[in-house]
Design an enzyme around this catalytic site. Structure first.
Site, short mmCIF file in Angstrom:
data_model
loop_
_atom_site.label_atom_id
_atom_site.label_comp_id
_atom_site.label_asym_id
_atom_site.label_seq_id
_atom_site.Cartn_x
_atom_site.Cartn_y
_atom_site.Cartn_z
N ASP A 165 41.66 38.05 40.14
CA ASP A 165 42.66 38.47 39.21
C ASP A 165 43.53 39.61 39.69
O ASP A 165 43.14 40.38 40.53
CB ASP A 165 42.15 39.38 37.88
N GLU A 206 45.23 35.16 42.09
CA GLU A 206 46.26 35.27 41.23
C GLU A 206 47.22 36.04 42.09
O GLU A 206 47.31 37.20 42.41
CB GLU A 206 45.91 35.94 39.98
#
Length: 691
Positions: free
Chosen positions: A351, A387
């Site tokens: 993330d 990401e």
């Protein structure tokens, strides 16, 4: 039976070790080790089975900032926490407060749940963060638990599916199972439910090779959400990087996670974890004290160089983990290795991964974190997905990560949605996406599987909602519909939300099938959001992070079987023609292709090779690509045709062809011999093979 709590309260100094952090049971006792470079003393707190703090023992030794001690007789199941003594100097970045019970960052199991109370803050709520609060936080804190390292894995190992064979399914442990009729009620919403036969059978039917799970690390529910009757459903609020989220366990033992992974592996399904190493649940300087802030705020967090009272926030959450600190980097690496070696997970999706690459001068693809990952003998062999952005300056880094990382590609999502919505001038953009986005990824010897292609993910509209809503509908989030982004590239096709108009419903199904077809025939690695394979909706909510409810749980009661059967067929087609649709190397002009790539030739509907003038036609709504294996003109060829517009005449390349896929048909697998000029149906993805 009550657990045996007869153990020594005298540390065995000869067996005390600083080399392994956390609480490690060796069969005879447990070694406790905690890093805090700026602490003056560390107390180990032991709890009985009723949650009472029964012992407080000062860790006897410290080396290199690691405080440690070995307690004979302490066995798995023992609950513990820490109280850390040191300077209370917030203006210098130090927020030590021994009145606050702290979770071990290396805790592998936890007991109990956090109960929000003002005592969880190191300063008096309503006052200044420069003041110290002396209330005991222990009654409101979960405890770390000494874990049993033993588990019978039998012959299980990580699967290591090749990237060209990979089809990723992004799912939420609870959301996937909570309403599944085939999962026993007592297991719904848990890891045990995830490993049941009905769930596994569905994944296999859909051709899924890899299950990517939203965060399952130990996390904390946000106080403001609890007070509004909501919750942090997605789980991007980590407080421990080794222990699983208790809410996903039917019991307390980490063995439940291992059992589930073992079952998924037996079915041939990999498990990838969405991990959040960029920030923690403690928020900004006005946030609570659960762990890192009280252990050593100045080491674990990036602080403002101008004023270390405040954090340096590039995550939008209030804090940023200080990955530049060697012991914080070690914690992350230890966590990752633990999940691979002890838990057998097959990889990770990071993330806000740009945060992990931030060095003093900004994002650095050759920085400490990436260098550590690439040289690590354990982590370099599992799947790594970034990401590739954060909210800081220079944080958008799509295409900027080093091998062996793959990257979420939001350009694929946006351009593919726009093409099928029939926006103008989209054909050239789609042509890049179906080739794996070479402008972004074809450099530094990166493979054609570098792009993770997706149409929808947990954050944003579901795929069905992109064809059902023009605007977001986030009213239930309690923020006046101001949360969530407005750039959805969606089209309700004539009615906002549910409709009884059969023509609109038919058009929606047709477009969704075409979009899924283009996803599964594009170079790169496809990822589908759980539920998108059968038309799941979130009623137009594009930010369901706080919705632990039927709105965000997958509705298995009324799946669209036409979409589901089409997706299963697309997966099957991709496997059968992987050499053309999922090449290892980026495609080239036919004369430059080799055994690991395909030769490409763009075709105009009128039968000619595309020219620059053709590409500049901003009204074009059709993209056709001829793929030749190895670039050999005599070798078998495929032809993919994507038509976002109306029914169109198309002149095929010379010779006989067989249409083997038509997303507008039901079923989508067909066998139509054809040559010359044919009709390509409106809003369809088609695949032909040379006869």
């Amino acid at each position: 039976m009550p657990r045996d709590t007869s153990f020594s309260t005298t540390f065995d100094l000869s067996n005390s070790r600083p080399n392994v952090l956390g609480a490690r049971f060796d069969g005879e006792g447990t070694n406790f080790a905690l890093f805090s470079d700026n602490a003056e003393r560390v107390d180990l707190c032991l709890f009985d089975d009723e949650g009472n703090e029964v012992k407080q023992l000062e860790l006897p030794r410290m080396e290199g900032g690691i405080w440690f001690g070995y307690l004979p007789g302490v066995k798995p199941g023992q609950a513990y926490g820490y109280r850390v003594h040191g300077p209370w100097k917030p203006e210098e970045g130090h927020r030590f407060n021994p009145h606050k019970l702290l979770l071990d960052p290396y805790a592998m199991e936890m007991r109990g749940y956090l109960n929000w109370d003002d005592a969880l803050f190191s300063y008096p709520i309503g006052g200044s963060d420069l003041e110290i609060d002396t209330r005991d936080s222990a009654p409101y804190m979960p405890r770390a638990v000494v874990a049993d390292p033993n588990f019978d894995w039998d012959a299980d190992r990580i699967l290591q599916h090749d990237w060209p064979d990979t089809v990723i399914y992004e799912a939420h442990v609870k959301g996937l199972t909570q309403q599944h009729p085939g999962v026993p009620e007592n297991l719904r919403g848990t890891f045990a439910g995830l490993g049941t036969d009905p769930v596994i059978e569905h994944l296999l039917k859909m051709g899924i090779t890899t299950l990517e799970l939203l965060p399952l690390h130990a996390m904390v529910q946000d106080r403001h959400l609890i007070e509004k009757g909501l919750s942090n459903y997605w789980g991007y609020n980590t407080i421990g990087f080794f222990a699983p989220n208790r809410m996903y366990l039917s019991g307390e033992k980490v063995s439940e996670v291992k059992e589930t992974i073992k079952k998924l592996h037996k079915a041939g399904i990999e498990v990838i974890l969405d991990v959040v190493y960029n920030h923690t649940a403690e928020g900004n300087h006005m946030g609570p004290t659960f762990s890192f802030r009280g252990i050593d705020n100045a080491s674990y967090y990036a602080l403002s160089p101008e004023n270390p009272r405040y954090g340096y926030d590039v995550t939008g959450t209030g804090n940023t983990l200080n990955v530049a600190h060697p012991m914080v980097l070690r914690m992350i690496m230890d966590s990752l290795r633990y999940w691979v070696e002890a838990m057998h997970v097959d990889g990770f999706r990071f993330d806000l991964a740009s945060t992990l690459g931030r060095e003093p001068d900004g994002f650095e693809r050759e920085g400490a974190f990436f260098s550590a990952m690439r040289q690590d003998p354990v982590l370099s062999r599992v799947k790594l997905i970034a990401e590739p952005w954060d909210v800081g300056e220079g944080g958008y880094q799509v295409g900027g990560f080093p091998w062996p990382f793959r990257e979420w590609n939001d350009k694929f999502r946006d351009d593919t949605r726009a093409f099928w919505r029939r926006d103008t001038s989209q054909s050239p953009k789609l042509s890049q996406r179906v080739l794996g986005s070479p402008v972004q990824f074809d450099h530094s010897s990166r493979p054609a599987t570098s792009s993770i292609n997706f149409l929808a993910a947990h954050d944003g509209f579901t795929l069905w909602d992109t064809v059902s809503y023009n605007k977001k509908h986030n009213e239930e989030n309690g923020e006046g519909n101001q949360d969530g982004h407005d750039h959805n590239i969606s089209d309700n096709m004539g009615a906002e939300g549910d409709t009884t108009n059969e023509a609109i419903e038919d058009h929606r199904v047709r477009r969704v099938k075409a979009m899924l077809g283009s996803l599964m025939m594009s170079h790169g690695v496809p990822m589908v959001l759980a539920g998108d394979e059968f038309g799941n909706s979130q009623d137009g909510n594009n930010n369901a992070y706080c919705q632990d409810s039927e709105l965000s749980w997958i509705d298995w009661s009324n799946p669209d079987h036409e979409i589901a059967q089409a997706f299963a067929a697309f997966s099957e087609i991709r496997r059968e023609y992987a050499d053309w649709l999922a090449p290892v190397k980026f495609s080239r002009a036919p004369e430059y292709a080799d055994a690991l790539s395909v030769g490409t030739e763009w075709r105009h509907a009128e039968g000619r090779v595309m020219t620059d003038e053709d590409w500049n036609d901003n009204q074009s709504e059709i993209v056709a690509l001829k793929l030749t294996k190895g670039g050999d003109p005599a070798a078998p060829a495929l032809l993919t045709i994507y038509n976002a517009g109306d029914d169109t005449d198309f002149t095929l390349p010379e010779g006989k062809w067989v249409r083997i896929l038509d997303s507008g048909a039901d079923p989508v697998r067909v066998a139509q011999e054809c040559e010359g000029t044919i009709t390509i149906g409106y809003q369809t993805a088609n695949l032909f093979k040379s006869a």
